[in-house]
Design a protein around this motif. Structure first.
Motif, PDB file in Angstrom:
ATOM      1  N   MET A 141      46.318 122.765 -36.785  1.00 62.96           N
ATOM      2  CA  MET A 141      47.378 123.085 -35.820  1.00 62.96           C
ATOM      3  C   MET A 141      48.710 122.450 -36.235  1.00 62.96           C
ATOM      4  N   ALA A 142      48.679 121.209 -36.712  1.00 64.06           N
ATOM      5  CA  ALA A 142      49.908 120.553 -37.151  1.00 64.06           C
ATOM      6  C   ALA A 142      50.526 121.298 -38.336  1.00 64.06           C
TER       7      ALA A 142
ATOM      8  N   LEU B 116      43.118 119.558 -35.249  1.00 59.30           N
ATOM      9  CA  LEU B 116      44.474 119.024 -35.089  1.00 59.30           C
ATOM     10  C   LEU B 116      45.274 119.119 -36.386  1.00 59.30           C
TER      11      LEU B 116
ATOM     12  N   THR C  21      37.510 117.647 -34.241  1.00 52.76           N
ATOM     13  CA  THR C  21      38.781 117.484 -33.538  1.00 52.76           C
ATOM     14  C   THR C  21      39.903 117.169 -34.515  1.00 52.76           C
TER      15      THR C  21
END
Length: 110
Positions: free
Chosen positions: A22-23, A19, A15
């Protein structure tokens, strides 16, 4: 997996990795969009939007929601990726057993 004295599950590690990617991608996209080339591209796209692109939206939304409501009634199709990784409720809010009793429990339950 143990890192130092903290136990980190594979789900949590994946996870955090997703993340982080994606950031990074969001920041890179925002940086491009704010530049000269990005603004030029956005302007070209927005100026190209016509009524033929807009009018089908309500029909598509009704069709997708209707299909989803019908398909979720089929046994077995009400289970998905969020349930597979232990999620509860809406994946947007991110409620899992790992958020129980933590600082994230309150935002995830809203």
């Amino acid at each position: 997996m143990i890192i130092g004295s903290t136990h980190i599950s594979l789900n949590l590690a994946l996870t955090v990795g997703v993340l982080a990617v994606m950031a990074y991608r969001l920041a890179a996209g925002a940086r491009y969009a704010a530049g000269r080339d990005g603004r030029r591209l956005i302007t070209e796209i927005v100026r190209g939007i016509r009524w033929r692109h807009i009018w089908p939206i309500p029909a598509v939304v009704v069709g997708v929601v209707g299909a989803a409501l019908l398909l979720v009634q089929v046994p077995g199709l009400d289970w998905g990726w969020w349930s597979a990784i232990g999620g509860v409720g809406n994946p947007v809010t991110g409620s899992t057993a790992e958020t129980a009793g933590t600082l994230w429990e309150w935002p995830a339950s809203r």
